[in-house]
Scaffold this motif. Structure first.
Motif, PDB file in Angstrom:
ATOM      1  N   UNK A 178      -9.389  19.434 -26.743  1.00  0.00           N
ATOM      2  CA  UNK A 178     -10.847  19.233 -26.791  1.00  0.00           C
ATOM      3  C   UNK A 178     -11.287  18.910 -28.226  1.00  0.00           C
ATOM      4  N   UNK A 179     -10.693  19.609 -29.206  1.00  0.00           N
ATOM      5  CA  UNK A 179     -11.056  19.343 -30.612  1.00  0.00           C
ATOM      6  C   UNK A 179     -10.667  17.921 -30.994  1.00  0.00           C
ATOM      7  N   UNK A 180      -9.505  17.464 -30.517  1.00  0.00           N
ATOM      8  CA  UNK A 180      -9.068  16.092 -30.839  1.00  0.00           C
ATOM      9  C   UNK A 180      -9.993  15.073 -30.157  1.00  0.00           C
ATOM     10  N   UNK A 181     -10.410  15.383 -28.930  1.00  0.00           N
ATOM     11  CA  UNK A 181     -11.371  14.503 -28.237  1.00  0.00           C
ATOM     12  C   UNK A 181     -12.676  14.426 -29.023  1.00  0.00           C
ATOM     13  N   UNK A 182     -13.127  15.593 -29.509  1.00  0.00           N
ATOM     14  CA  UNK A 182     -14.381  15.646 -30.260  1.00  0.00           C
ATOM     15  C   UNK A 182     -14.257  14.914 -31.597  1.00  0.00           C
ATOM     16  N   UNK A 183     -13.073  15.015 -32.239  1.00  0.00           N
ATOM     17  CA  UNK A 183     -12.857  14.264 -33.495  1.00  0.00           C
ATOM     18  C   UNK A 183     -13.053  12.773 -33.246  1.00  0.00           C
ATOM     19  N   UNK A 184     -12.553  12.306 -32.080  1.00  0.00           N
ATOM     20  CA  UNK A 184     -12.628  10.873 -31.780  1.00  0.00           C
ATOM     21  C   UNK A 184     -14.015  10.467 -31.292  1.00  0.00           C
ATOM     22  N   UNK A 185     -14.720  11.414 -30.680  1.00  0.00           N
ATOM     23  CA  UNK A 185     -16.030  11.090 -30.089  1.00  0.00           C
ATOM     24  C   UNK A 185     -16.959  12.301 -30.253  1.00  0.00           C
ATOM     25  N   UNK A 186     -17.822  12.257 -31.271  1.00  0.00           N
ATOM     26  CA  UNK A 186     -18.684  13.415 -31.552  1.00  0.00           C
ATOM     27  C   UNK A 186     -19.664  13.752 -30.440  1.00  0.00           C
ATOM     28  N   UNK A 187     -19.745  12.884 -29.400  1.00  0.00           N
ATOM     29  CA  UNK A 187     -20.655  13.248 -28.299  1.00  0.00           C
ATOM     30  C   UNK A 187     -20.004  14.251 -27.335  1.00  0.00           C
ATOM     31  N   UNK A 188     -18.730  14.584 -27.563  1.00  0.00           N
ATOM     32  CA  UNK A 188     -18.041  15.536 -26.678  1.00  0.00           C
ATOM     33  C   UNK A 188     -18.683  16.925 -26.778  1.00  0.00           C
ATOM     34  N   UNK A 189     -18.906  17.533 -25.615  1.00  0.00           N
ATOM     35  CA  UNK A 189     -19.545  18.858 -25.498  1.00  0.00           C
ATOM     36  C   UNK A 189     -18.661  19.749 -24.641  1.00  0.00           C
ATOM     37  N   UNK A 190     -18.675  21.034 -24.923  1.00  0.00           N
ATOM     38  CA  UNK A 190     -17.819  21.963 -24.183  1.00  0.00           C
ATOM     39  C   UNK A 190     -18.670  22.911 -23.345  1.00  0.00           C
ATOM     40  N   UNK A 191     -18.216  23.172 -22.131  1.00  0.00           N
ATOM     41  CA  UNK A 191     -18.760  24.265 -21.325  1.00  0.00           C
ATOM     42  C   UNK A 191     -17.670  25.334 -21.309  1.00  0.00           C
ATOM     43  N   UNK A 192     -17.937  26.456 -21.963  1.00  0.00           N
ATOM     44  CA  UNK A 192     -16.912  27.504 -22.134  1.00  0.00           C
ATOM     45  C   UNK A 192     -17.216  28.667 -21.199  1.00  0.00           C
ATOM     46  N   UNK A 193     -16.301  28.946 -20.283  1.00  0.00           N
ATOM     47  CA  UNK A 193     -16.503  30.068 -19.354  1.00  0.00           C
ATOM     48  C   UNK A 193     -16.250  31.377 -20.092  1.00  0.00           C
TER      49      UNK A 193
END
Ligand code: MRU
Length: 347
Positions: A178-193
């Motif tokens: 997820x961090x690598x995805x976010x590095x590539x695309x700052x629009x990435x958001x996480x839903x953390x259970x």
């Protein structure tokens, strides 16, 4: 000397080896307190693993490896090494990384004793534990890269439990993806259970994501299926504690429900883990031992009781997701897809 606190804004570290002793960030105290503890041998390593001061499949393997290396350094006799290895390997049964890493260190000590005598065993055991640690570090970095490629374009990612730097070296497994995805695309958001009962999502994943500046929202575990069904999630990415030869995967309890919801909604359900978590000797999920933990973990929320005294409880720490619900399994050697019996063996 215990290590300095994790600098804010940087990726957290969960453990540090100083060549003789293992230092751990006690995860049971997070996020309220960052306290490091120093381990000197098997009893305190077993205790730290059992009470989840150190946790996450790759990191308990590394801690177990260093625990055995310290024991071999103190007493290299073959009888003592076997007893220590057995005690460590059985501290937690589900994550195969623990027994795998401990047996690697035991074999290195045994080989050195056979060739050079008992005095060489300690150095061989320490070197093997360090090798496991650096292999797992490289594996985590590689699998994050493969996972981010696989999931490119997904921006709303749901995850469960904690699979970040507190659970595995580098940035972790699923959270590393997820961090690598976010590095590539700052629009990435996480839903953390939040991950009842011990709240690894609320206490640890939220702590890590906040430190790293990755946008996220915390949700109760029961909210996940509804959000998935109503189109608010692009992909589910989780870690793993043991992947059987047919791809059935044990992970933190609650994972299976997310996989069912993802399948019903037709979104990808991706498992991320190093090949040290793949156990080809376990044919399928029915052969995976699921750890049952203490009833009081369920009867209380943190330290506050939430159920009448003494009520009966079931507290399986993990569940098994059948391989047919898994879109892909991401490892450091690449991405496996169904049929997993073939793709996992090929990796
Ligand atoms: O009981 P825990 O906190 O050790 O459980 C951890 C998990 O289930 C993780 O998802 C798994 O170990 C993968 S960690 C990179």
């Amino acid at each position: 000397m215990p290590p300095a606190p994790n600098p804010p804004g940087q990726r957290a570290a969960a453990l540090r080896w100083d060549g003789e002793r293992l230092h751990l960030l006690d995860q049971t105290l997070l996020p309220a307190e960052e306290r490091w503890i120093t381990l000197a041998g098997v009893p305190d390593t077993v205790d730290a693993i059992r009470r989840l001061a150190i946790r996450g499949a790759p990191n308990i393997g590394i801690a177990g490896a260093y625990g055995l290396a310290m024991a071999v350094t103190t007493n290299p006799s073959r009888v003592a090494v076997r007893a220590a290895a057995d005690a460590l390997a059985s501290a937690r049964p589900t994550a195969v990384n623990l027994a795998w890493a401990v047996e690697r260190v035991a074999a290195a000590a045994d080989g050195a004793t056979g060739e050079l005598g008992e005095r060489a065993a300690g150095a061989a055991a320490r070197a093997e534990a360090e090798r496991i640690h650096s292999e797992e570090l490289l594996a985590a970095m590689e699998l994050a890269r493969h996972g981010a490629e696989l999931l490119r374009g997904a921006t709303r990612i749901l995850t469960h439990c904690n699979t970040g730097a507190l659970a595995a070296p580098a940035g972790g497994t699923a959270l590393g993806v997820i961090a690598a995805l976010h590095d590539a695309d700052p629009s990435v958001r996480v839903l953390a259970c939040e991950t009842r009962p011990l709240l690894q999502g609320a206490r640890l994943t939220a702590w890590e994501l906040q430190r790293e500046g990755i946008p996220f929202e915390l949700l109760v575990d029961g909210a996940a299926a509804g959000l998935i069904r109503t189109g608010q999630v692009d992909a589910v990415v989780v870690g793993c504690d043991r992947v059987a030869a047919n791809g059935d995967t044990a992970n933190k309890v609650g994972t299976y429900a997310h996989a069912l919801a993802a399948a019903a909604a037709g979104i990808p359900f991706v498992v991320a883990g190093p090949t040290s978590t793949v156990d080809l000797a376990t044919p399928d999920g029915t052969a995976i031992e699921v750890e049952e933990r203490a009833a009081d973990e369920v009867r209380a929320f943190g330290n506050a009781p939430v159920a009448p005294d003494g009520v009966a409880v079931r507290n399986p720490a993990f569940d098994v997701t059948p391989s047919e619900l898994i879109t892909a399994i991401v490892t450091e050697r690449g991405v496996a897809r169904a049929p997993y019996t073939e793709s996992l063996t090929a990796l």
